[in-house]
Design a protein around this motif. Structure first.
Motif, PDB file in Angstrom:
ATOM      1  N   PRO A 248       0.831  -1.217   0.000  1.00 51.56           N
ATOM      2  CA  PRO A 248       0.000   0.000   0.000  1.00 51.56           C
ATOM      3  C   PRO A 248       0.862   1.261   0.000  1.00 51.56           C
ATOM      4  O   PRO A 248       1.956   1.284   0.587  1.00 51.56           O
ATOM      5  CB  PRO A 248      -0.803  -0.122   1.304  1.00 51.56           C
ATOM      6  N   ASN A 249       0.356   2.307  -0.640  1.00 52.98           N
ATOM      7  CA  ASN A 249       1.122   3.550  -0.762  1.00 52.98           C
ATOM      8  C   ASN A 249       1.564   4.095   0.583  1.00 52.98           C
ATOM      9  O   ASN A 249       2.661   4.633   0.725  1.00 52.98           O
ATOM     10  CB  ASN A 249       0.294   4.614  -1.499  1.00 52.98           C
ATOM     11  N   ALA A 250       0.718   3.966   1.587  1.00 56.51           N
ATOM     12  CA  ALA A 250       1.031   4.525   2.906  1.00 56.51           C
ATOM     13  C   ALA A 250       2.221   3.832   3.559  1.00 56.51           C
ATOM     14  O   ALA A 250       2.872   4.403   4.435  1.00 56.51           O
ATOM     15  CB  ALA A 250      -0.195   4.414   3.819  1.00 56.51           C
ATOM     16  N   LEU A 251       2.519   2.603   3.128  1.00 53.03           N
ATOM     17  CA  LEU A 251       3.597   1.837   3.748  1.00 53.03           C
ATOM     18  C   LEU A 251       4.830   1.678   2.852  1.00 53.03           C
ATOM     19  O   LEU A 251       5.813   1.059   3.257  1.00 53.03           O
ATOM     20  CB  LEU A 251       3.084   0.443   4.140  1.00 53.03           C
ATOM     21  N   LYS A 252       4.774   2.204   1.631  1.00 61.30           N
ATOM     22  CA  LYS A 252       5.866   1.994   0.687  1.00 61.30           C
ATOM     23  C   LYS A 252       7.197   2.534   1.188  1.00 61.30           C
ATOM     24  O   LYS A 252       8.241   1.903   1.014  1.00 61.30           O
ATOM     25  CB  LYS A 252       5.520   2.624  -0.666  1.00 61.30           C
TER      26      LYS A 252
END
Length: 471
Positions: A248-252
């Motif tokens: 997910p983008n938030a965790l990249k």
């Protein structure tokens, strides 16, 4: 407009304008263009442009040979053609351009060669530094002038320069290959650092060995190695793409870099690194075995055809195999002395003979320019593409000069020890700390290449306008 800008504009016009240019980059002597439609190239008009030394179609890639001026002309070309600087390909919706190429043995080989070229070519100046540092150490040390001992700081200063660059070569290759494979450069460098970390290598070499996630890591040393890090960065590119697709983008920001290193750690230390090391060892064994079996026969044949191997790019696979041998053993006998030194002197001998024999003032001017480019700049393409390939009558003198010098190389067992300048001073590559006679024999071979080719040109070559005797 400047002369370089005029040349760039003239080239752009003759390749179909900026709407026809997909990609543009350059090497040391050539402007390399990927075009939508190669049929729009005005080849004859392009060849006649001032400053253009030749034109070559390499599997659909148009290469305009410009010599040392290519850097400045490329900068102007990028400004007016709306392509990205260096080798970036602009977005294009044309399905013919975006369609993935079919996987064939030829495309696989081409991909491997492109990866080697893109990764190693930027490091050539550092190979020259290694060579020059080793040469200075050899000259001032016990091998030649014996001005200082091999423990004197003045000697070790230069010796350490070469050794340090060679030791950290995987890190340097990680930087260049990351650009080719499109990986995060700092992650690639970190993976190379892990391969060279002293404590890791000590643990791997220990009696109990070392395991990564329970998998035993083979006892391999990666300093000075080429293939292992290229395999690592190549696989890294797929790992990064996978993680970027599913994380997910938030965790990249957190998971992609760490996840890449965590996944790559066992792959590089237990599989890819050892695999690359063994591939390099096999290449070394093949090259050395060929030389040991064939000896002077091998050097004679290769030397006789090396200008043609260079012109058509056929020598690249051989070069990379032999580069691995040079970096692993410190000396190479089968190809590097020929490709890095003798080829230049064969080409210069041919160019000098052509300069004397041709009756065309225009061609004499071109020959002078080509000879200077080769002798001082180490650039053989102007002679190869402007004189040799268009004139089959030069082939026999080249083969004779190459065969004679190659035979001498093989008989005297001349080795290539380090990279030096690619011009007339390329003979520096023959300097050896262990074998002072190698340099002398290397210089003799280079002299034979030049003189025999020149004499053969004077005796055998007939200019196009020269009438046969008796008529």
């Amino acid at each position: 407009m400047s002369k370089n800008a005029d040349t760039a504009q003239a080239i752009l016009t003759r390749v179909g304008g900026k709407a026809n240019v997909v990609n543009a980059y350059h090497c040391m002597t050539r402007l390399r263009l990927t075009l939508k439609d190669n049929s729009k190239v005005e080849q004859e008009a392009l060849k006649k442009l001032p400053g253009v030394m030749g034109l070559y179609d390499n599997n659909g890639e148009i290469q305009v040979i410009l010599g040392p001026a290519v850097d400045n002309i490329y900068e102007e070309f990028v400004k007016i053609s709306d392509v990205h600087h260096e080798d970036a390909i602009p977005e294009n919706e044309d399905p013919e351009l975006t369609e993935k190429p079919k996987i064939t043995p030829k495309s696989i080989l081409k991909g491997i060669l492109n990866a080697f070229s893109a990764s190693i070519s930027p490091l050539i100046p550092l190979f020259v530094v290694i060579g020059m540092a080793n040469v200075v150490a050899a000259i001032i040390g016990p091998t030649l002038l014996n001005l200082v001992s091999d423990t004197d700081p003045l000697y070790t200063n230069f010796y350490y320069i070469g050794q340090a660059i060679l030791y950290f070569l995987p890190i340097l290759l990680a930087m260049t290959s990351s650009k080719f494979f499109g990986t995060n450069r700092f992650i690639s460098v970190a993976l190379a650092c892990i391969m060279l970390y002293p404590d890791m290598l000590t643990a791997i070499a220990g009696e109990t060995g070392y395991t990564v996630y329970g998998i035993t890591a083979p006892n391999v040393t990666y300093s000075g190695q080429i293939i292992p890090i290229l395999l690592v960065v190549w696989v890294q590119s797929y790992v990064e793409k996978f993680l970027n697709k599913f994380v997910p983008n938030a965790l990249k920001v957190l998971l992609v870099p760490f996840g890449t290193v965590a996944i790559m750690l066992p792959l590089e230390m237990c599989f890819l690194g050892p695999l690359g090391f063994n591939i390099g060892a096999l290449l070394c064994g093949a090259v050395l075995g060929l030389y040991q079996v064939a000896g002077p026969v091998e050097t004679t044949i290769v030397c006789a055809v090396v200008p043609f191997l260079t012109a058509f790019g056929v020598g690249r696979p051989i070069f990379f195999a032999c580069l691995t041998t040079l970096m692993t053993t410190g000396v190479e006998f089968a190809y590097m002395p020929i490709a890095m030194v003798i080829n230049n002197f064969i080409v210069m001998g041919c160019c000098t003979g052509y300069l004397i024999k041709t009756k065309s003032k225009e061609q004499k001017q071109y020959a002078i320019t080509s000879l200077v480019a080769n002798a001082l700049g180490g650039v053989s393409e102007p002679t190869l593409f402007g004189i040799i390939l268009p004139n089959p009558k030069t082939f026999l003198p080249i083969i004779i000069g190459g065969a004679v010098s190659g035979l001498y190389l093989g008989i005297m067992k001349v080795g290539y020890y380090s990279f030096g300048p690619s011009n007339v001073l390329s003979v520096i590559g023959f300097v050896s700390a262990e074998n002072s006679a190698n340099f002398i024999n290397g210089c003799i071979a280079a002299a034979l290449a030049f003189v025999v080719t020149l004499v053969a040109m004077l005796v055998l070559y007939k200019d196009k306008d020269e009438a046969p005797k008796g008529k």
